[in-house]
Design an enzyme around this catalytic site. Structure first.
Site, short mmCIF file in Angstrom:
data_model
loop_
_atom_site.label_atom_id
_atom_site.label_comp_id
_atom_site.label_asym_id
_atom_site.label_seq_id
_atom_site.Cartn_x
_atom_site.Cartn_y
_atom_site.Cartn_z
N LYS A 35 0.85 -1.20 0.00
CA LYS A 35 0.00 0.00 0.00
C LYS A 35 0.88 1.25 0.00
O LYS A 35 2.08 1.19 0.31
CB LYS A 35 -0.91 -0.01 1.24
CG LYS A 35 -0.16 0.07 2.56
CD LYS A 35 -1.07 -0.18 3.76
CE LYS A 35 -0.26 -0.17 5.05
NZ LYS A 35 -1.05 -0.64 6.20
N TYR A 265 13.22 30.91 7.66
CA TYR A 265 12.01 31.59 8.13
C TYR A 265 12.00 31.68 9.65
O TYR A 265 12.28 30.71 10.34
CB TYR A 265 10.76 30.82 7.68
CG TYR A 265 10.49 30.94 6.20
CD1 TYR A 265 10.18 32.18 5.63
CD2 TYR A 265 10.52 29.83 5.38
CE1 TYR A 265 9.92 32.29 4.28
CE2 TYR A 265 10.26 29.94 4.02
CZ TYR A 265 9.96 31.17 3.47
OH TYR A 265 9.70 31.28 2.14
#
Ligand SMILES: *Cc1c(COP(=O)(O)O)cnc(C)c1O
Length: 370
Positions: A35, A265
């Site tokens: 998956k 940032y």
């Protein structure tokens, strides 16, 4: 083609070795869990490798993943266990994909698809034994009643459950789940229904609870060479596993800066000496966790360089040190044998290795080593 600015290397020989290593302790079928694009490693390549290495089943969450396997001509039995109502069950039956039955509503949809297509649905009955997520819980008794009426319209291949805490060796929760699982199996058998393949174990169950193997184990994370839980079960090396994924990215630039430079940032990173910073061409849109702290980073020629400041969308910054020979255009290792592991990134970001590998963006090319 130009060189990729960042790429994922998938060592398929490691996946083969991991399956062989694990299967030494497992006297049952192996279902390879592929998956989420094989936990980020690449659905088709991993599925082929797993089958060659001795897995006899493939497991997906979504039906679309199972269709992709069939489109790639994989003929092994496939179980898709997470199908909300409204999926294309007709196509699932035509492509011989086994479906999980986990609710009355789903049972009716699958029966209807069987009628429409004239194909007997191959199903695995899922019971909820303690995860409190998928599988029959309060609908179990009405389900048995309904099953009496329709069992001739189904091929009941499997009976299964999922463990919530198999990675906690000190807990008896898994044993409790198994006891309930057996009680529910007995109830089914009293209805003269005898599923061929009873299965419960994930990687942690397969490794730590041999009594849970039954007729099949569903191997996910361990097949990729990672530990189900580093803190309780030890890391890859302790479990004899080899991580299959490594990641490299290019330095966009290397710049010399003085001590006390604020980086990124919010200026949260501060250099503690005159140093060189490496601007790495990979960021959170590529799947690097923005929350990662300076315990993770990259390696260059085996030398570690830690993150400094926040991870940005397409880039991040590492402290290479004043003497590093790294130059713009060189590759650094984000995840790899000679640097940080998926486990290191997970702990730096307060998450688990599963989330690190599955979130590596599909826009990064996968390069396979055979
Ligand atoms: C993901 C999953 C697995 C594999 O779990 P791992 O911990 O990665 O081994 C097994 N069974 C089901 C139902 C799953 O969803």
């Amino acid at each position: 083609m130009s060189e990729p600015r960042a790429f994922v290397e998938v060592d398929l020989t490691a996946i083969t070795a991991n399956i062989r290593h694990l299967s030494r302790g497992i006297d049952a079928n192996i279902l390879a869990v592929v998956k989420a694009d094989a936990y980020g490693h690449g659905l088709i390549e991993v599925a082929r490798t797993a089958i060659e290495a001795g897995a006899s089943w493939l497991g997906t969450a979504l039906l679309e993943e199972a269709f992709a396997l069939r489109d790639a001509s994989l003929t092994a039995p496939i179980l898709a266990w997470l199908t909300p109502p409204g999926e294309d069950f007709d196509r699932a039956l035509k492509e011989k994909i086994d479906l999980s039955v986990s609710s009355l509503a789903l049972l009716e949809e699958i029966l209807a698809a069987g009628k429409r297509t004239g194909i007997t649905p191959r199903v695995h009955i899922e019971v909820d034994t303690g995860m409190t997520r998928g599988g029959f819980l309060e609908e179990w008794d009405p389900f048995l009643v309904r099953l009496r009426e329709v069992k001739s319209e189904l091929h009941i291949v499997g009976f299964w459950t999922h463990f919530a805490r198999a990675d906690e060796p000190d807990s008896d929760f898994t044993e409790q789940q198994l006891i309930l699982f057996n009680v529910l199996l007995n109830a089914l058998q009293s209805e003269e229904i005898f599923p061929e393949i009873v299965h419960a174990a994930n990687s942690a169950g397969a490794i730590a609870h041999p009594g849970s193997h039954k007729q099949m184990v569903r191997l996910g994370i361990a097949m990729y060479g990672l530990s189900p839980d580093v803190s309780t079960m030890g890391d890859s090396a302790k479990l004899g596993l080899k991580p299959a994924m490594s990641i490299k990215a290019k330095l966009v630039n290397v710049k010399r800066v003085p001590a006390l430079s604020r980086v990124g940032y919010g200026g949260t990173g501060v250099t503690d000496r005159d140093t060189q910073l490496g601007i790495v061409c990979m960021g959170y849109s590529d799947g690097l966790p923005r929350r990662a702290d300076a315990t993770a980073g990259v390696s260059y020629n085996g030398e570690l360089a830690r993150l400094i400041g926040r991870v940005s969308m397409d880039q991040c910054v590492v402290d290479l040190g004043a003497d590093s020979a790294a130059r713009a255009g060189d590759y650094v290792t984000i995840i790899g044998e000679d640097g940080f592991s998926a486990d290191d990134w997970a702990s730096a970001a307060g998450t688990i290795n599963y989330e690190i590998t599955t979130r590596i963006a599909s826009r990064l090319p996968r390069i396979y080593h055979r």
